[in-house]
Design a protein around this motif. Structure first.
Motif, short mmCIF file in Angstrom:
data_model
loop_
_atom_site.label_atom_id
_atom_site.label_comp_id
_atom_site.label_asym_id
_atom_site.label_seq_id
_atom_site.Cartn_x
_atom_site.Cartn_y
_atom_site.Cartn_z
N PHE A 25 -15.10 2.17 28.85
CA PHE A 25 -14.72 2.53 27.47
C PHE A 25 -13.98 1.38 26.79
O PHE A 25 -14.30 0.98 25.67
N TYR A 49 -24.35 0.70 21.50
CA TYR A 49 -23.11 1.48 21.57
C TYR A 49 -22.75 1.94 20.17
O TYR A 49 -22.60 1.12 19.25
N ALA A 95 -15.14 -1.08 23.67
CA ALA A 95 -14.29 -1.16 22.48
C ALA A 95 -13.92 -2.60 22.17
O ALA A 95 -13.91 -3.03 21.01
N GLU A 97 -19.64 4.15 15.00
CA GLU A 97 -19.43 5.20 14.01
C GLU A 97 -20.76 5.83 13.66
O GLU A 97 -21.81 5.20 13.75
N ARG A 103 -20.32 10.23 25.05
CA ARG A 103 -18.97 9.69 24.93
C ARG A 103 -18.03 10.21 26.00
O ARG A 103 -17.13 9.50 26.46
N ARG A 120 -21.08 9.08 17.84
CA ARG A 120 -19.97 8.14 18.03
C ARG A 120 -19.49 8.14 19.49
O ARG A 120 -19.20 9.18 20.06
N GLY A 121 -19.41 6.95 20.06
CA GLY A 121 -18.93 6.80 21.43
C GLY A 121 -20.01 6.88 22.48
O GLY A 121 -19.74 6.64 23.66
N ASP A 122 -21.27 7.22 22.10
CA ASP A 122 -22.37 7.29 23.07
C ASP A 122 -22.93 5.90 23.34
O ASP A 122 -22.83 4.99 22.51
N ARG A 126 -15.94 7.85 28.51
CA ARG A 126 -14.48 7.92 28.59
C ARG A 126 -13.99 8.24 30.00
O ARG A 126 -12.84 7.95 30.34
#
Length: 333
Positions: A161, A42, A165, A45, A151, A72-74, A155
């Motif tokens: 998500f 994951y 996190a 950044e 991402r 980022r976020g993938d 989301r």
């Protein structure tokens, strides 16, 4: 297809989860070997490229999926631990994972800094996940070697998500508490991510690239898989499964072997053996009751099948479970 995937994911459990939080500066490249379970990356950044090793065979329609850019976020998932390289750009000479770990150093934040350069930094959460027998089933092994969710897709599933996190955040509490949170968190993330990837149009696109997934979208084979997954306790025969699929026996058997990778009979046995093992691990159900519960009319037949599949009798299998340091029992090849 939704029923087949639902049954597959409902039975998926993690038996172990080891994770690390990496930070590394360009230029860099790390090569991971084939893993014994599922691997997850994951991107917290920065960005990186993930590339399947050359020895991972891909269908002609999926060759273009060997390498993918993560931002980022993938999220990248390797369902059955296919060997791969992670790098700031494709083509770099990669450091073996063991060597990268030996040269890593921990920072005060709990993040591990890998050997790299002074360039743009990438930060990622990596998980090595040991799944139960479902993760070794033919249906699970039919999943693509690499699945990438961008991402936006992540989301769209708020629980996924927020779980990712939370896993990427610094955890407090004792080691036992952190291990439990990690195990359940990664289990949730894996199930949600696969569910997201294997439903609707996303699943059809994957099936176009990976013919093995056609078993899940094939109307007849899909019906048979759903029946075996959810009604394994019924007295199925190949003829009855072919009737369930609304196909002739010969066409059904040939299509099943081609798409699923094993015979209908072996697939049914595998499902029953996984459920029997689960009942032995997770319940106090009497041994005498389990054969009928998983679809066997004969206790002797069940005991012979169980021993052949797992390598030990049902009672011995159950007796081995309480020891937290015991060796996991796997199906006999």
């Amino acid at each position: 297809m939704a029923d087949v995937i639902g049954e597959l994911l409902a039975s998926l459990r993690l038996e172990g989860a080891v994770h690390s939080h990496w930070r590394v500066g360009a230029p860099w490249a790390v090569r991971g070997p084939a893993a014994g379970g599922t691997v997850l990356h994951y991107l917290v950044e920065g960005s990186c490229w993930v590339t399947l090793a050359d020895e991972v065979e891909l269908p002609a329609a999926a060759v273009h999926l060997r390498s993918s850019l993560l931002q980022r976020g993938d999220l990248a998932i390797f369902p059955w631990g296919a060997p791969h390289t992670i790098a700031d750009r494709p083509g770099r000479e990669a450091l073996p994972l063991a060597a990268a770990r030996s040269g890593a150093r921990s920072e005060t934040s709990g993040v591990v800094r890998l050997p790299g350069g002074p360039g743009p930094e990438t930060e990622m959460l990596c998980g090595d996940l040991l799944c139960n027998a479902v993760g070794r089933s033919a249906l699970y092994r039919a999943l693509p070697p690499m699945i990438v969710l961008d991402r936006n897709a992540v989301r769209r599933e708020p629980l996924l998500f927020h779980t990712l996190a939370a896993l990427a955040a610094k955890h407090h509490g004792g080691p036992g508490e952190r291990r439990l949170i990690s195990l359940r968190g990664f289990e949730t993330a894996l199930v949600l991510a696969l569910r997201l990837a294997l439903h609707g149009e996303a699943a059809k696109r994957l099936a176009d690239g990976y013919p093995a997934l056609r078993a899940l979208v094939h109307p007849g084979i899909g019906r048979a898989l759903t029946a075996v997954a959810g009604r394994y306790h019924e007295p199925w025969t190949v003829d009855l499964l072919a009737r369930e699929a609304r196909m002739s026996r010969s066409a059904f058997t040939a299509a099943f072997r081609e798409l699923v990778g094993e015979s209908p009979g072996r697939h049914l046995t595998a499902r029953r053996m996984r459920e029997a093992a689960r009942l032995l691990r997770e319940t106090d159900l009497a041994l005498s009751v389990i054969p009928a519960t998983v679809g066997y009319r004969s206790s002797v037949g069940f005991h012979l099948a169980f021993r052949k599949w797992w390598g030990v009798p049902p009672g011995e299998y159950r007796d081995s479970i309480p020891s937290p340091h015991g060796q996991a029992v796997h199906p006999v090849p």
